[in-house]
Scaffold this active site. Sequence first.
Site, mmCIF file in Angstrom:
data_model
loop_
_atom_site.group_PDB
_atom_site.id
_atom_site.type_symbol
_atom_site.label_atom_id
_atom_site.label_comp_id
_atom_site.label_asym_id
_atom_site.label_seq_id
_atom_site.Cartn_x
_atom_site.Cartn_y
_atom_site.Cartn_z
ATOM 1 C CD GLU A 144 26.405 12.585 18.965
ATOM 2 O OE1 GLU A 144 26.021 13.738 19.231
ATOM 3 O OE2 GLU A 144 26.053 11.580 19.610
ATOM 4 C CB CYS B 119 24.851 16.038 26.985
ATOM 5 S SG CYS B 119 25.296 16.107 25.233
#
Length: 654
Positions: A317, A401
């Site tokens: 990520e 998120c």
Amino acid sequence: MKKNLLSLAALLLVQTGAFAQGGIRNIAPVNFSKVTINDAFWKPRVDQVATVTIPVCIEQTEVKTPRIQNFEITAGLKKGEFKGLFYDDSDVYKALEAIAYSLRNKPSAELEKKADQWIDLIAKAQQPDGYLNTYYTLQFPEKRWTDMSMHEDYNGGHLIEAAVAYYDATGKRKLLDVATKFADHFASLFGPGKQHWVTGHQELELALVKLYNTTKNKKYLDLADWLLEERGRKLAKGYTWTDWKDTAYAQDVVPVKLQKEITGHAVRAMYMYTGAADVAALKGDEAYMGAMKNVWEDVVYRNMYITGGIGSSGRNEGFSKDYDLPNEHAYCETCASVGMVFWNQRMSSMTGDSKYVDVLERSLYNGALDGLSLSGDRFFYGNPLASRGQHQRSEWFGTACCPANISRLIASLGNYVYAQAGNGVWVNLYIGSQTTLNTPNGNLPLEMKTNYPWEGKVDLTMNPAKATSATLHLRIPGWVQGEPVPGDLYRFTDKAPSKFTLKLNGKAVPYKMERGYAVIDRKWKKGDRLELDFPMEVKKVVAKDSLTYNNNRIALQRGPLVYCVEGVDNGKEAWNMVVPEDTRFEATFNQQLLTGVVSLKAEVPVISVSADGLSTVTQRKTITAIPYYSWANRGKSPMQVWLPTKINGIMLNY
């Protein structure tokens, strides 16, 4: 993964201040609560976050997922066991933070009541010693603070951010008291002379600075500084380090003040550097500033997409190696673009240099805004720059998120428009708004009117009760000055700066250029009107040769917006067109298209398969490009940002 090693001699130079970067400025952003946004582009989005996106977050948090239920069980109000992921508490806090900002923008008794209900639950779930984490409290109370990778600190950081925002918005202290009690609990265990702690997912650092700014208790600032100093010293314990054996993932290879290159998880990096900038500004620490300038250049010069997105690799990520910026497989997490806004604002505040706001603006209008659908209820986690038609926006995510993160960013948009230091006033973003600046020479009410980003005209009217001296800094965007981004990763095919005009009360006004700002120092009278006009030309962007994915390709930019072609506008195709560098595009505003956008049109060679399927045919056809943030709002469709200037094999194999 990159290595980031400095000699002992270099370490000594940094520690003795020999790497001083010319001083740290203290230019404070004007708080969003003092900025009324009435902008035609942004106000509908701010309102939509309040009326659509936040209710979606509430429903997902309360009904469709067990996040709130975990707090109810922890508080003893229900029986059951923990469900979900160990960092799910943070999504509750981020939603609360977005609610706090929204209550300032669009007051709602119903929404405030809902927030207060959540806060009551959170307070009841807090343990007597201040600890607060539903995952550990319900399942493994004996394992608290034993694994630095498990987001206890990350959750706590978002608790603090939500508490500060809610206190600012409502004046209510209950959540702030909970957050302060948690911070005191953490400080009782960790710090100089106590246990070591390396945050697994950085966030607590920047949150503690916010708590310091609210409470004025210096121990929170010192604790944030201490947490930054813990990194890069082989002190970490947790699965990130022991199982994955990847210290770069959490930016833990060398001490923060020695870091020169970006590594690892993109969101972790952005939050850490934001916190480091906050600490540097408040403590005047030039070593942090020097490190961040080096890392910032590594990001922007070698590891940033044209959209302002960062973090190309889905594996971590985050970042891989320099110039590894694939388009179709770009990860580009929405949260990372939100983090770029945070970090670049702090860099701007410390330096007064417009290049940081240039990057902030690019990330805001492209990489971050793309994460939220035009309807306000669908989201992108990753933001690719090319698609063969497989991508679509999601209602929610297991790791959720991004929805609350983009919500809190848009709801707090006013934080990024203006800044101030003494008599100096900075206009950073061109967003229709009103504010009153409290200068040492008196109050300076200011109103900005503009149809940016569709048009380049900006009107600023000063309305002081009496003549007031102030130095006004107007950002002249890099794209106006012939530079799409700082550095040489991307450049316009036409490098010549555009000619902008600046008038005061209808006449040319003298100004000086300073760090990318047009600076006017004068005594402002009631009704003084500044007219700023940026040419909104269609610019073609090419990439540095080292970025091989974009060789023989161009991207399109108009104003701060990056454009793409989407199949829905182009005969269901987006990979079959060639756009020579000399192609001329016409820009037209269409109110009926994608809630109102300026689209670009040009006639270019388009390749199609012959009727008999035995050959290809090239014809000149008109293609349409739309702002990148607006793609994937009409169902699945192929898309490209970087368009080939010559026929290539990818086109023929599509």
